[in-house]
Design a protein around this motif. Structure first.
Motif, PDB file in Angstrom:
ATOM      1  N   GLY A 159       0.790  -1.232   0.000  1.00 22.05           N
ATOM      2  CA  GLY A 159       0.000   0.000   0.000  1.00 22.05           C
ATOM      3  C   GLY A 159       0.816   1.272   0.000  1.00 22.05           C
ATOM      4  N   LEU A 160       2.111   1.175   0.261  1.00 16.20           N
ATOM      5  CA  LEU A 160       2.951   2.371   0.206  1.00 16.20           C
ATOM      6  C   LEU A 160       3.254   2.727  -1.243  1.00 16.20           C
ATOM      7  CD1 LEU A 160       5.656   1.697   2.967  1.00 16.20           C
ATOM      8  CD2 LEU A 160       3.724   3.293   3.090  1.00 16.20           C
ATOM      9  N   THR A 161       3.405   4.002  -1.503  1.00 16.16           N
ATOM     10  CA  THR A 161       3.886   4.432  -2.816  1.00 16.16           C
ATOM     11  C   THR A 161       5.402   4.268  -2.845  1.00 16.16           C
ATOM     12  OG1 THR A 161       4.248   6.716  -2.128  1.00 16.16           O
ATOM     13  CG2 THR A 161       2.039   6.159  -2.984  1.00 16.16           C
ATOM     14  N   ASP A 162       5.978   4.319  -4.019  1.00 10.69           N
ATOM     15  CA  ASP A 162       7.439   4.263  -4.127  1.00 10.69           C
ATOM     16  C   ASP A 162       8.066   5.438  -3.384  1.00 10.69           C
ATOM     17  OD1 ASP A 162       7.406   3.003  -7.518  1.00 10.69           O
ATOM     18  OD2 ASP A 162       7.579   1.914  -5.633  1.00 10.69           O
ATOM     19  N   GLU A 163       7.439   6.596  -3.456  1.00 11.41           N
ATOM     20  CA  GLU A 163       7.961   7.771  -2.756  1.00 11.41           C
ATOM     21  C   GLU A 163       7.953   7.546  -1.242  1.00 11.41           C
ATOM     22  OE1 GLU A 163       7.181  12.578  -2.284  1.00 11.41           O
ATOM     23  OE2 GLU A 163       5.904  11.408  -3.617  1.00 11.41           O
ATOM     24  N   GLN A 164       6.857   7.050  -0.706  1.00  9.23           N
ATOM     25  CA  GLN A 164       6.793   6.768   0.729  1.00  9.23           C
ATOM     26  C   GLN A 164       7.829   5.710   1.126  1.00  9.23           C
ATOM     27  OE1 GLN A 164       2.607   5.694   0.716  1.00  9.23           O
ATOM     28  NE2 GLN A 164       2.165   7.337   2.200  1.00  9.23           N
ATOM     29  N   ALA A 165       7.934   4.667   0.317  1.00  6.89           N
ATOM     30  CA  ALA A 165       8.825   3.559   0.640  1.00  6.89           C
ATOM     31  C   ALA A 165      10.297   3.963   0.635  1.00  6.89           C
ATOM     32  CB  ALA A 165       8.602   2.403  -0.322  1.00  6.89           C
ATOM     33  N   SER A 166      10.629   5.047  -0.035  1.00  9.31           N
ATOM     34  CA  SER A 166      12.021   5.498  -0.077  1.00  9.31           C
ATOM     35  C   SER A 166      12.253   6.738   0.775  1.00  9.31           C
ATOM     36  CB  SER A 166      12.457   5.753  -1.524  1.00  9.31           C
ATOM     37  OG  SER A 166      11.648   6.755  -2.107  1.00  9.31           O
ATOM     38  N   SER A 174      11.638   8.481   7.146  1.00  6.35           N
ATOM     39  CA  SER A 174      10.523   9.043   7.910  1.00  6.35           C
ATOM     40  C   SER A 174      10.794   9.199   9.401  1.00  6.35           C
ATOM     41  CB  SER A 174       9.265   8.193   7.701  1.00  6.35           C
ATOM     42  OG  SER A 174       9.467   6.889   8.202  1.00  6.35           O
ATOM     43  N   VAL A 175      11.876   8.623   9.900  1.00  5.76           N
ATOM     44  CA  VAL A 175      12.220   8.758  11.306  1.00  5.76           C
ATOM     45  C   VAL A 175      13.504   9.576  11.380  1.00  5.76           C
ATOM     46  CG1 VAL A 175      12.843   7.524  13.423  1.00  5.76           C
ATOM     47  CG2 VAL A 175      11.099   6.583  11.901  1.00  5.76           C
ATOM     48  N   PRO A 176      13.424  10.802  11.913  1.00  9.34           N
ATOM     49  CA  PRO A 176      14.606  11.673  11.941  1.00  9.34           C
ATOM     50  C   PRO A 176      15.825  10.988  12.550  1.00  9.34           C
ATOM     51  CG  PRO A 176      12.669  12.861  12.652  1.00  9.34           C
ATOM     52  CD  PRO A 176      12.271  11.419  12.529  1.00  9.34           C
ATOM     53  N   ALA A 177      16.959  11.317  12.001  1.00 12.27           N
ATOM     54  CA  ALA A 177      18.281  10.816  12.380  1.00 12.27           C
ATOM     55  C   ALA A 177      18.545   9.414  11.844  1.00 12.27           C
ATOM     56  CB  ALA A 177      18.508  10.857  13.888  1.00 12.27           C
ATOM     57  N   SER A 178      17.583   8.774  11.252  1.00  8.81           N
ATOM     58  CA  SER A 178      17.783   7.447  10.689  1.00  8.81           C
ATOM     59  C   SER A 178      17.756   7.519   9.173  1.00  8.81           C
ATOM     60  CB  SER A 178      16.692   6.483  11.165  1.00  8.81           C
ATOM     61  OG  SER A 178      16.844   5.237  10.513  1.00  8.81           O
ATOM     62  N   ALA A 179      18.649   6.778   8.550  1.00 17.61           N
ATOM     63  CA  ALA A 179      18.669   6.699   7.095  1.00 17.61           C
ATOM     64  C   ALA A 179      17.841   5.521   6.583  1.00 17.61           C
ATOM     65  CB  ALA A 179      20.105   6.575   6.601  1.00 17.61           C
ATOM     66  N   HIS A 208      17.582  -4.946   2.069  1.00 15.51           N
ATOM     67  CA  HIS A 208      18.538  -5.555   2.987  1.00 15.51           C
ATOM     68  C   HIS A 208      18.123  -6.980   3.357  1.00 15.51           C
ATOM     69  CE1 HIS A 208      21.300  -6.050   6.341  1.00 15.51           C
ATOM     70  NE2 HIS A 208      20.262  -6.389   7.092  1.00 15.51           N
ATOM     71  N   LEU A 209      16.846  -7.187   3.657  1.00 15.77           N
ATOM     72  CA  LEU A 209      16.375  -8.524   4.018  1.00 15.77           C
ATOM     73  C   LEU A 209      16.525  -9.502   2.858  1.00 15.77           C
ATOM     74  CD1 LEU A 209      13.300  -7.620   6.240  1.00 15.77           C
ATOM     75  CD2 LEU A 209      15.401  -8.790   6.972  1.00 15.77           C
ATOM     76  N   ALA A 216      20.842   1.074   0.955  1.00 16.75           N
ATOM     77  CA  ALA A 216      20.751   2.180  -0.001  1.00 16.75           C
ATOM     78  C   ALA A 216      19.999   1.738  -1.249  1.00 16.75           C
ATOM     79  CB  ALA A 216      22.142   2.668  -0.365  1.00 16.75           C
ATOM     80  N   LEU A 217      19.186   2.642  -1.748  1.00 19.64           N
ATOM     81  CA  LEU A 217      18.389   2.350  -2.936  1.00 19.64           C
ATOM     82  C   LEU A 217      19.080   2.893  -4.180  1.00 19.64           C
ATOM     83  CD1 LEU A 217      14.911   3.301  -1.459  1.00 19.64           C
ATOM     84  CD2 LEU A 217      15.886   1.010  -1.736  1.00 19.64           C
ATOM     85  N   SER A 218      18.882   2.215  -5.300  1.00 19.96           N
ATOM     86  CA  SER A 218      19.352   2.720  -6.581  1.00 19.96           C
ATOM     87  C   SER A 218      18.172   3.392  -7.278  1.00 19.96           C
ATOM     88  CB  SER A 218      19.936   1.592  -7.428  1.00 19.96           C
ATOM     89  OG  SER A 218      18.940   0.642  -7.739  1.00 19.96           O
TER      90      SER A 218
END
Length: 172
Positions: free
Chosen positions: A41-48, A51-56, A65-66, A97-99
């Motif tokens: 249900g997430l968009t590609d924009e949301q998924a990348s 959303s949690v400050p200080a975390s990449a 990663h999984l 990291a995403l490409s």
């Protein structure tokens, strides 16, 4: 950007009265399905999005990663299959990291395919006591399964926080 192409999958609760192999496999499969459902249900924009400050961390990065950890522990290290290494040389155990060409749908499809390969590796092993065949590996299949349960569950906790921060969605 619209809703992603990732659809929720059916989850079966882990077996509560089973032999060790069935119990471990059912727990890991439950967690694997939960990963897919957390990002459905997430968009590609949301998924990348971070959303949690200080975390990449991003939801899509966690799925990527999984996928790598499934490949690394089961196909490469346990079964010694000659397949592509899952992580870049400059980040040998990361792949968060995403490409630019990564989409949530493609990442989830790769994750599901890698989980299927892992299931086949596990099914082909006669015993949980079978030792890894990869170079310099000394763990058995039982350890690989319990490690992947821990790895997947830990990152599901991250996905819980990221998803709630993105759109308020909570729950299993």
């Amino acid at each position: 950007m619209g809703i992603s192409e990732v659809e929720p999958v059916e989850r079966s609760h882990p077996l509560q009265a089973a032999d060790e192999r069935a119990a471990l496999n059912s727990m890991l499969d439950f967690l694997r399905a939960t990963v897919v459902n957390k990002v459905a249900g997430l968009t590609d924009e949301q998924a990348s999005t971070h959303s949690v400050p200080a975390s990449a961390l991003t939801p899509a990065g966690l799925v990527k990663h999984l996928t790598g950890t499934e490949r690394f522990w089961f196909a490469i290290d346990f079964a010694a299959q000659d397949i592509e290494w899952p992580w870049p040389d400059d980040n040998p155990h990361g792949a968060f990291a995403l490409s630019p060409d990564d989409t949530l749908a493609s990442l989830v499809a790769a994750y599901q395919a890698e989980c299927a390969r892992s299931r086949a590796v596990v099914a082909a092993a006669p015993s949980l006591d079978d030792l890894a065949q990869g170079k310099d590996m000394t763990f058995n299949l039982r350890y690989a399964l319990t490690h992947m349960i821990e790895e997947t569950a830990r990152h599901l906790g991250h996905l819980d926080l990221l998803r709630e921060s993105l759109d308020g969605t909570t729950g299993q």
